[in-house]
Design an enzyme around this catalytic site. Structure first.
Site, mmCIF file in Angstrom:
data_model
loop_
_atom_site.group_PDB
_atom_site.id
_atom_site.type_symbol
_atom_site.label_atom_id
_atom_site.label_comp_id
_atom_site.label_asym_id
_atom_site.label_seq_id
_atom_site.Cartn_x
_atom_site.Cartn_y
_atom_site.Cartn_z
ATOM 1 N N CYS A 10 6.933 -1.559 -0.768
ATOM 2 C CA CYS A 10 8.359 -1.888 -0.941
ATOM 3 C C CYS A 10 8.886 -2.656 0.270
ATOM 4 C CB CYS A 10 9.177 -0.614 -1.143
ATOM 5 S SG CYS A 10 8.639 0.421 -2.532
ATOM 6 N N CYS B 128 7.922 3.574 1.316
ATOM 7 C CA CYS B 128 6.835 2.858 0.649
ATOM 8 C C CYS B 128 6.503 1.548 1.367
ATOM 9 C CB CYS B 128 7.210 2.597 -0.807
ATOM 10 S SG CYS B 128 6.183 1.383 -1.640
ATOM 11 N N CYS C 285 -1.063 4.570 9.094
ATOM 12 C CA CYS C 285 0.053 5.264 8.436
ATOM 13 C C CYS C 285 0.556 6.426 9.287
ATOM 14 C CB CYS C 285 -0.392 5.760 7.058
ATOM 15 S SG CYS C 285 0.731 6.925 6.293
ATOM 16 N N CYS D 250 0.634 9.775 7.440
ATOM 17 C CA CYS D 250 -0.690 10.398 7.355
ATOM 18 C C CYS D 250 -1.007 11.160 8.635
ATOM 19 C CB CYS D 250 -1.760 9.342 7.092
ATOM 20 S SG CYS D 250 -1.467 8.330 5.614
#
Length: 492
Positions: A56, A53, A401, A404
């Site tokens: 996070c 994450c 990302c 992704c």
């Protein structure tokens, strides 16, 4: 000399913190030890996270710094939800990071404070001590209510009062959000018109104004629920100070905000200059479903730029005025804020008349959208994703990302596999450069939802594996339309 050198080296070893010591100040908990280790701490702040994450990872350094500063006062801990499913499931963790406060091992409620190191430190310092402060004299009362934040004070006839017991239970549940104190001397409430057991809400002195009372008396039968409603309905007043800490609570309704150089610590008079002009309009347009607030422009600068397209030079020293509705619709006042308030009144008249154009952050609609995976931007989201007759699998991604990018070939293969079915669309949207519609909770990337035909207001979050077979199985189970590939029904 050699002995002195050894002593000096030993002293330096103990005086200088070891690298990564702040990380050791954050307690790592698991399914096996969560219950008994959390019960050892009077106050414990836990972050439930996932290693992949991005939010996070961003929080981690501040969380570790706060843990070091709070050491010996409040313990901070973390739980990896990818490895500890039982604990995370038990506490209803559905997004990352989720922060919760525990008291003696029991869930006390969500942490809704700031997420900077200093913000976490300041917020959690307030969680120590009693839920409600006992006040015995008028001087103690005045000292308590002369605070930057609002205060809730209960006055009771004695220590054995059943209403006092209920008030203290409410304070225990709500202390993360509000300040509580109580007295067993009814005379302390006399100057405010209180002659029987009750509670008083004192708005902070910095927010005093001629448009509303700064002390509100609770008149109902005291229960946890009735007190909670009373505080929620009255604590913010006509025009509250919107902050990073309270924004989620205030934005559950349609909200106008005037952003300017607001600073109640160093310039309360100047801060109230513009607020008074906003309050005048708030009073004029009251009862029409729009609420009003003021905010420090610097606190929300990135949001103003990202969400409303306002540059740092727009407006100069004058307030930026925006409206954000509970449905996520956004509007900006482009006319300069005049000191007589007339420009704000014109803006509000246009808003209520439906003459304002919504601001939408969006990439350009693609001229051609013929690829197997359809490109969605904010401007065509309704046309493509909310098309009522189609099931649409929508992936929210970020250009940077890596997960992704890894998913891209599988996602393309999925779209090509289903290309013969006109009622099922595979799509993706760059969430960094487009507004994410209300109803889609995007905290990390990629985030994938299925918007089903006929049920667009109930998108289903995809939580499965990242292989073609996983996606096909999910779509077969959840799609409104029967899943077919090349004209044949899919068998999995």
């Amino acid at each position: 000399m050699e002995a002195r050198a050894r002593l000096l080296a030993l002293a330096l070893l103990y005086c200088v913190p070891a690298p990564g010591s702040s990380r050791r100040d954050v307690l790592e908990l698991s399914d096996a030890d969560f219950d008994y280790l959390s019960a050892e701490h009077e106050t414990l702040l836990v972050t439930f996270y996932a290693p992949w994450c991005g939010h996070c990872k961003k929080l981690a350094p501040d969380f570790e710094k706060a843990a070091t500063r709070l050491k010996g006062t409040v313990q901070l801990a973390k739980v990896d939800c990818t490895a500890n499913l039982e604990v995370c499931g038990r506490f209803g963790v559905s997004g990352y990071p989720t922060l919760k406060i525990f008291r003696n091992g029991r869930d006390s409620g969500p942490y809704d404070g700031p997420r900077s190191a200093d913000g976490i430190y300041q917020h959690m310092k307030k969680q120590t001590g009693p839920d409600s402060v006992l006040l015995q004299t008028e001087d103690e009362l005045q000292t308590f209510i002369k605070h930057y934040d609002a205060s809730v004070v209960g006055v009771f006839s004695g220590a054995d009062s059943s209403h006092l017991a209920e008030f203290l239970r409410a304070a225990g549940l709500l202390r993360e959000q509000f300040r509580f104190a109580h007295s067993v001397d009814l005379e302390l409430g006399g100057k405010y018109g209180v002659t029987s057991e009750s509670a008083l809400l004192f708005r902070p002195p910095r927010m005093d104004n001629k448009f509303e009372d700064n002390v509100i008396v609770f008149r109902e039968y005291l229960t946890i629920g009735s007190l909670r409603r009373f505080i929620g309905d009255n604590i913010h007043g006509v025009c509250p100070h919107l902050t990073m800490e309270n924004r989620d609570r205030l934005r559950v309704r349609d909200l106008l905000t005037a952003h300017y150089d607001l600073d109640y610590h160093h310039n309360p008079r100047g801060s109230n200059y513009w607020r008074n002009r906003v309050m005048k309009m708030a009073s004029k347009f009251s009862g029409r479903g729009l609420f009003f607030s003021v905010a420090n422009k610097k606190d929300f600068l990135s949001e103003l730029e990202e969400d409303f397209g306002l540059g740092t030079s727009d407006g100069g020293e004058l307030p930026f005025v925006t409206i954000r509705t509970k449905l996520g619709h956004k509007y900006t006042m482009r006319e300069e804020f005049t000191r007589d308030g007339q420009s704000l009144e014109r803006f509000l008249n246009d808003y209520f008349a439906g003459r304002l154009k919504r601001f939408i952050k969006s990439e350009p609609i693609p001229e051609r959208n013929s690829a197997a995976v359809k490109t969605v931007v904010a401007e065509n989201f309704d046309d493509l994703v909310n098309s009522p007759e189609r099931d649409v699998l929508i992936q929210f991604y970020s250009r940077s990302c890596s997960h992704c990018k890894k998913l891209e070939p599988v996602y393309t293969e999925l779209a090509e596999t289903l290309s013969s079915n006109p009622n099922i669309v595979i799509a993706r949207m760059n969430a960094g450069d487009n507004d994410v519609p209300n109803g889609y909770d995007v905290q990390g990337y990629p985030t994938i939802y299925l918007a089903r035909a006929g049920r667009k207001d109930e998108p289903i979050r995809y939580e499965g594996g990242r292989e073609l077979r996983d996606f096909l199985k999910f779509l077969k189970s959840e799609s409104t339309h029967r899943l077919r590939v090349g004209g044949a029904k899919v068998e999995l």
